[in-house]
Write a protein that holds these residues in place. Structure first.
Motif, PDB file in Angstrom:
ATOM      1  N   PHE A 106     -10.064  -9.126   3.026  1.00  0.00           N
ATOM      2  CA  PHE A 106     -10.698  -7.813   3.133  1.00  0.00           C
ATOM      3  C   PHE A 106      -9.728  -6.774   3.691  1.00  0.00           C
ATOM      4  O   PHE A 106      -9.710  -5.615   3.262  1.00  0.00           O
ATOM      5  CB  PHE A 106     -11.940  -7.904   4.037  1.00  0.00           C
ATOM      6  CG  PHE A 106     -13.011  -8.813   3.511  1.00  0.00           C
ATOM      7  CD1 PHE A 106     -13.501  -8.663   2.223  1.00  0.00           C
ATOM      8  CD2 PHE A 106     -13.529  -9.821   4.311  1.00  0.00           C
ATOM      9  CE1 PHE A 106     -14.498  -9.504   1.740  1.00  0.00           C
ATOM     10  CE2 PHE A 106     -14.532 -10.666   3.840  1.00  0.00           C
ATOM     11  CZ  PHE A 106     -15.016 -10.510   2.544  1.00  0.00           C
ATOM     12  N   ASP A 107      -8.919  -7.201   4.660  1.00  0.00           N
ATOM     13  CA  ASP A 107      -7.961  -6.282   5.267  1.00  0.00           C
ATOM     14  C   ASP A 107      -6.960  -5.771   4.228  1.00  0.00           C
ATOM     15  O   ASP A 107      -6.636  -4.582   4.168  1.00  0.00           O
ATOM     16  CB  ASP A 107      -7.225  -6.989   6.408  1.00  0.00           C
ATOM     17  CG  ASP A 107      -6.821  -6.046   7.525  1.00  0.00           C
ATOM     18  OD1 ASP A 107      -7.165  -4.853   7.451  1.00  0.00           O
ATOM     19  OD2 ASP A 107      -6.165  -6.495   8.478  1.00  0.00           O
ATOM     20  N   GLY A 108      -6.448  -6.673   3.404  1.00  0.00           N
ATOM     21  CA  GLY A 108      -5.512  -6.262   2.368  1.00  0.00           C
ATOM     22  C   GLY A 108      -6.144  -5.331   1.354  1.00  0.00           C
ATOM     23  O   GLY A 108      -5.532  -4.344   0.922  1.00  0.00           O
ATOM     24  N   THR A 109      -7.379  -5.615   0.983  1.00  0.00           N
ATOM     25  CA  THR A 109      -8.068  -4.787  -0.018  1.00  0.00           C
ATOM     26  C   THR A 109      -8.288  -3.367   0.476  1.00  0.00           C
ATOM     27  O   THR A 109      -8.040  -2.388  -0.242  1.00  0.00           O
ATOM     28  CB  THR A 109      -9.422  -5.422  -0.385  1.00  0.00           C
ATOM     29  OG1 THR A 109      -9.213  -6.748  -0.877  1.00  0.00           O
ATOM     30  CG2 THR A 109     -10.126  -4.600  -1.459  1.00  0.00           C
ATOM     31  N   GLN A 110      -8.745  -3.234   1.733  1.00  0.00           N
ATOM     32  CA  GLN A 110      -9.068  -1.891   2.224  1.00  0.00           C
ATOM     33  C   GLN A 110      -7.834  -1.033   2.429  1.00  0.00           C
ATOM     34  O   GLN A 110      -7.832   0.151   2.121  1.00  0.00           O
ATOM     35  CB  GLN A 110      -9.915  -1.973   3.503  1.00  0.00           C
ATOM     36  CG  GLN A 110      -9.266  -2.629   4.716  1.00  0.00           C
ATOM     37  CD  GLN A 110      -8.454  -1.673   5.563  1.00  0.00           C
ATOM     38  OE1 GLN A 110      -8.551  -0.454   5.398  1.00  0.00           O
ATOM     39  NE2 GLN A 110      -7.625  -2.220   6.444  1.00  0.00           N
ATOM     40  N   VAL A 111      -6.721  -1.612   2.938  1.00  0.00           N
ATOM     41  CA  VAL A 111      -5.546  -0.785   3.204  1.00  0.00           C
ATOM     42  C   VAL A 111      -4.890  -0.330   1.913  1.00  0.00           C
ATOM     43  O   VAL A 111      -4.416   0.812   1.806  1.00  0.00           O
ATOM     44  CB  VAL A 111      -4.535  -1.521   4.108  1.00  0.00           C
ATOM     45  CG1 VAL A 111      -3.835  -2.668   3.378  1.00  0.00           C
ATOM     46  CG2 VAL A 111      -3.502  -0.549   4.650  1.00  0.00           C
ATOM     47  N   ILE A 112      -4.869  -1.184   0.894  1.00  0.00           N
ATOM     48  CA  ILE A 112      -4.273  -0.795  -0.383  1.00  0.00           C
ATOM     49  C   ILE A 112      -5.136   0.241  -1.088  1.00  0.00           C
ATOM     50  O   ILE A 112      -4.630   1.229  -1.631  1.00  0.00           O
ATOM     51  CB  ILE A 112      -4.049  -2.033  -1.263  1.00  0.00           C
ATOM     52  CG1 ILE A 112      -2.978  -2.932  -0.639  1.00  0.00           C
ATOM     53  CG2 ILE A 112      -3.636  -1.633  -2.681  1.00  0.00           C
ATOM     54  CD1 ILE A 112      -2.817  -4.279  -1.302  1.00  0.00           C
ATOM     55  N   SER A 113      -6.445   0.045  -1.070  1.00  0.00           N
ATOM     56  CA  SER A 113      -7.343   1.012  -1.715  1.00  0.00           C
ATOM     57  C   SER A 113      -7.224   2.395  -1.072  1.00  0.00           C
ATOM     58  O   SER A 113      -7.165   3.411  -1.761  1.00  0.00           O
ATOM     59  CB  SER A 113      -8.790   0.516  -1.631  1.00  0.00           C
ATOM     60  OG  SER A 113      -8.948  -0.715  -2.298  1.00  0.00           O
ATOM     61  N   ALA A 114      -7.185   2.431   0.261  1.00  0.00           N
ATOM     62  CA  ALA A 114      -7.071   3.713   0.958  1.00  0.00           C
ATOM     63  C   ALA A 114      -5.745   4.399   0.646  1.00  0.00           C
ATOM     64  O   ALA A 114      -5.681   5.633   0.519  1.00  0.00           O
ATOM     65  CB  ALA A 114      -7.214   3.507   2.462  1.00  0.00           C
ATOM     66  N   SER A 115      -4.684   3.630   0.491  1.00  0.00           N
ATOM     67  CA  SER A 115      -3.378   4.217   0.192  1.00  0.00           C
ATOM     68  C   SER A 115      -3.306   4.732  -1.237  1.00  0.00           C
ATOM     69  O   SER A 115      -2.650   5.744  -1.518  1.00  0.00           O
ATOM     70  CB  SER A 115      -2.270   3.190   0.430  1.00  0.00           C
ATOM     71  OG  SER A 115      -2.180   2.867   1.800  1.00  0.00           O
ATOM     72  N   ALA A 152       0.829  -1.209   0.000  1.00  0.00           N
ATOM     73  CA  ALA A 152       0.000   0.000   0.000  1.00  0.00           C
ATOM     74  C   ALA A 152       0.862   1.257   0.000  1.00  0.00           C
ATOM     75  O   ALA A 152       0.566   2.223  -0.704  1.00  0.00           O
ATOM     76  CB  ALA A 152      -0.924  -0.012   1.220  1.00  0.00           C
ATOM     77  N   ALA A 153       1.938   1.257   0.802  1.00  0.00           N
ATOM     78  CA  ALA A 153       2.832   2.416   0.827  1.00  0.00           C
ATOM     79  C   ALA A 153       3.481   2.625  -0.533  1.00  0.00           C
ATOM     80  O   ALA A 153       3.618   3.758  -1.010  1.00  0.00           O
ATOM     81  CB  ALA A 153       3.897   2.216   1.905  1.00  0.00           C
ATOM     82  N   ALA A 180     -13.502  -2.558   2.679  1.00  0.00           N
ATOM     83  CA  ALA A 180     -12.893  -2.988   1.416  1.00  0.00           C
ATOM     84  C   ALA A 180     -13.779  -2.631   0.230  1.00  0.00           C
ATOM     85  O   ALA A 180     -13.304  -2.085  -0.778  1.00  0.00           O
ATOM     86  CB  ALA A 180     -12.635  -4.497   1.454  1.00  0.00           C
ATOM     87  N   VAL A 181     -15.062  -2.911   0.335  1.00  0.00           N
ATOM     88  CA  VAL A 181     -15.985  -2.634  -0.767  1.00  0.00           C
ATOM     89  C   VAL A 181     -16.096  -1.130  -1.021  1.00  0.00           C
ATOM     90  O   VAL A 181     -16.016  -0.661  -2.176  1.00  0.00           O
ATOM     91  CB  VAL A 181     -17.371  -3.234  -0.465  1.00  0.00           C
ATOM     92  CG1 VAL A 181     -18.387  -2.781  -1.505  1.00  0.00           C
ATOM     93  CG2 VAL A 181     -17.292  -4.756  -0.440  1.00  0.00           C
ATOM     94  N   LEU A 182     -16.253  -0.340   0.033  1.00  0.00           N
ATOM     95  CA  LEU A 182     -16.445   1.105  -0.127  1.00  0.00           C
ATOM     96  C   LEU A 182     -15.180   1.806  -0.629  1.00  0.00           C
ATOM     97  O   LEU A 182     -15.251   2.668  -1.503  1.00  0.00           O
ATOM     98  CB  LEU A 182     -16.889   1.711   1.204  1.00  0.00           C
ATOM     99  CG  LEU A 182     -18.285   1.289   1.704  1.00  0.00           C
ATOM    100  CD1 LEU A 182     -18.536   1.845   3.096  1.00  0.00           C
ATOM    101  CD2 LEU A 182     -19.370   1.757   0.741  1.00  0.00           C
ATOM    102  N   GLN A 183     -14.014   1.430  -0.096  1.00  0.00           N
ATOM    103  CA  GLN A 183     -12.773   2.081  -0.527  1.00  0.00           C
ATOM    104  C   GLN A 183     -12.433   1.714  -1.973  1.00  0.00           C
ATOM    105  O   GLN A 183     -11.937   2.546  -2.732  1.00  0.00           O
ATOM    106  CB  GLN A 183     -11.610   1.698   0.401  1.00  0.00           C
ATOM    107  CG  GLN A 183     -11.777   2.090   1.857  1.00  0.00           C
ATOM    108  CD  GLN A 183     -11.670   3.590   2.096  1.00  0.00           C
ATOM    109  OE1 GLN A 183     -11.722   4.401   1.175  1.00  0.00           O
ATOM    110  NE2 GLN A 183     -11.502   3.971   3.351  1.00  0.00           N
ATOM    111  N   LEU A 184     -12.686   0.479  -2.335  1.00  0.00           N
ATOM    112  CA  LEU A 184     -12.418   0.059  -3.714  1.00  0.00           C
ATOM    113  C   LEU A 184     -13.321   0.810  -4.692  1.00  0.00           C
ATOM    114  O   LEU A 184     -12.879   1.212  -5.785  1.00  0.00           O
ATOM    115  CB  LEU A 184     -12.637  -1.451  -3.841  1.00  0.00           C
ATOM    116  CG  LEU A 184     -12.068  -2.131  -5.089  1.00  0.00           C
ATOM    117  CD1 LEU A 184     -10.567  -1.912  -5.194  1.00  0.00           C
ATOM    118  CD2 LEU A 184     -12.387  -3.624  -5.048  1.00  0.00           C
TER     119      LEU A 184
END
Length: 453
Positions: free
Chosen positions: A369-378, A294-295, A431-435
């Motif tokens: 889900f955890d991986g999806t949300q942190v990458i999308s937010a970054s 994500a970084a 995850a769904v909302l950030q994506l």
């Protein structure tokens, strides 16, 4: 938008891998400090293990806002590097120094409230004094802690993470050695248990920050030796705070949800709290990999937007999601297959081990889900979009995750496992909302950040 236009090129995948790998090593090394602390404290007693986990919860529950504020450096410096704007880079670095000092002082003052806050949260009475002492002994390490984060964010934007890796390696060695000395009372020192662990961590943070500063000085020197008067102007500095504050609040929404889960677990007793800490420590360790990806995504998206290439930012986003979420899927399989073996790494207490072994398979479910949300937010942070993602995070965890978890745990009497299913639901919603937000944001033109006007 055609799918072919979203396919990353070979050079973009190579660049992502080169940047992400050392960042992942740094994240794993940072998490490794907590892992070593937990394992070594677990050999003392379940009370010390629970106190270390509770103290760490308070530490990050307060410090997480400061970490998020400093992540304003991601889009500011990365976009400046992409645009080859040396003045923007210098002003960003210098404002980062000022923000580091302000954040360190503010967080240290809040640490003084640890004992009454933990008591108010109805944590086990035998754990609270030790956890509060852990937090108080963390104060001497706050300035280097935030300085390390500021230097790390800056160097990531330059694709120069080597000094950060060395800082983490040396810091981990120092932390493990001092843990052995201060937790157990070796080399003639008093055995101080969880307090010894906190002292060791504070000293290691000074070592880490100094190693990074020395190693990165050739890169940072042009931006720190000539001070721009505009760097101290209140208006652009405040804009940078406003850019980073939603990130801090976003982190707080997530960390607060996990923290409240820890608090509610503490209501169930010391053994349940210790088992919860084991499962959470394992989940946090695997989370360091998508967090590193994500970084890298934030930097590469920022570079692309800085040079005016939004199409490249889309391809970078896809590359990050494939790599990070793919890794978490593999971790989910491992968690589901061998929960007992993983729990056995932490504790010899039969009750603690049994509870941890029931929670680890639930952690397997929320990994993806955890991986999806942190990458999308970054990805969104690299594009300079921080306010909407913070709102989405707040809704996901506090309108979905926490209420559902509390309902399952207490109304349907499922205990700690109910709280963990609530966390899973919150992560899925995030995850769904950030994506979806990534698709909207990068589906149109994105302008470069300008703080001066």
């Amino acid at each position: 938008m055609k799918l072919a236009a979203l396919r990353p090129t070979k050079s973009e995948l190579v660049e992502m891998a080169k940047l992400a790998l050392p960042i992942v090593l740094v994240n794993v090394g940072m998490q490794g400090q907590g892992l070593v602390d937990a394992i070594m404290l677990g050999r003392v007693s379940s009370v010390d293990l629970a106190a270390g986990g509770l103290g760490n919860f308070y530490f990050f529950g307060v410090a997480i806002i400061g970490i998020g504020i400093l992540m304003a450096l991601d889009p500011v410096i990365a976009q400046g590097v992409g645009a080859k704007d040396e003045a923007q880079i210098a002003r960003g670095v210098q404002r980062g120094v000022l923000m580091t000092v302000i954040v360190a002082v503010a967080v240290s003052l809040l640490f003084l409230l640890a004992r009454p806050v933990l008591s108010l949260l109805r944590q086990p009475p035998e754990v609270v004094p030790l956890a509060a002492a852990y937090v108080l002994w963390s104060i001497p390490g706050m300035l280097p802690f935030f300085a390390f984060n500021m230097l790390r964010q800056t160097l990531q934007a330059f694709h120069r993470v080597g000094p950060v890796v060395w800082g983490v390696v040396v810091g981990n060695v120092v932390n493990a050695f001092l843990n052995w000395v201060l937790i157990y009372g070796n080399l003639g020192f008093e055995a101080r248990g969880v307090v010894g662990s906190s002292i060791a961590t504070s000293i290691s943070r000074w070592v880490m920050a100094l190693v990074v500063l020395v190693g990165a000085w050739p890169t940072l020197r042009p931006y720190l030796t000539r001070w721009y008067p505009e760097s101290t102007l209140p208006a652009p500095l405040l804009r940078m705070f406003r850019l980073g504050l939603p990130v801090g609040l976003q982190f707080l929404a997530e960390a607060g949800a996990f923290g409240l889960t820890t608090v509610m677990t503490g209501w169930m007793g010391t053994t349940v709290l210790a088992g919860h800490e084991i499962a959470l420590s394992l989940a946090s360790m695997t989370f360091m990999v998508p967090m590193g990806v994500a970084a890298a995504a934030a930097v590469m998206v920022g570079h692309a937007i800085g040079r005016g290439d939004v199409a490249a930012s889309r391809r970078d986003a896809v590359a990050a999601l494939v790599v990070g979420v793919g890794f978490m899927a593999l971790c989910a399989i491992a968690f589901a297959l061998v929960p007992e073996s993983l729990a056995g790494l932490y504790s010899r207490d039969a009750a603690t081990f049994a509870l941890a072994a029931t929670l680890i398979p639930v952690a397997a479910v929320f990994q993806v889900f955890d991986g999806t949300q942190v990458i999308s937010a970054s990805i969104l942070r690299g594009a300079g979009d921080t306010r909407v993602p913070a709102i989405l995070h707040g809704l996901s965890f506090w309108a979905v995750g926490i209420p559902l978890g509390a309902l399952i745990a207490f109304r349907f009497d499922q205990g700690a496992i109910g709280l963990w299913w609530g966390l899973t639901a919150g992560l899925a919603a995030a995850a769904v909302l950030q994506l979806r937000r990534v698709r909207v944001k990068l589906g149109r033109e994105v302008e470069r950040l300008v703080l001066e006007h």
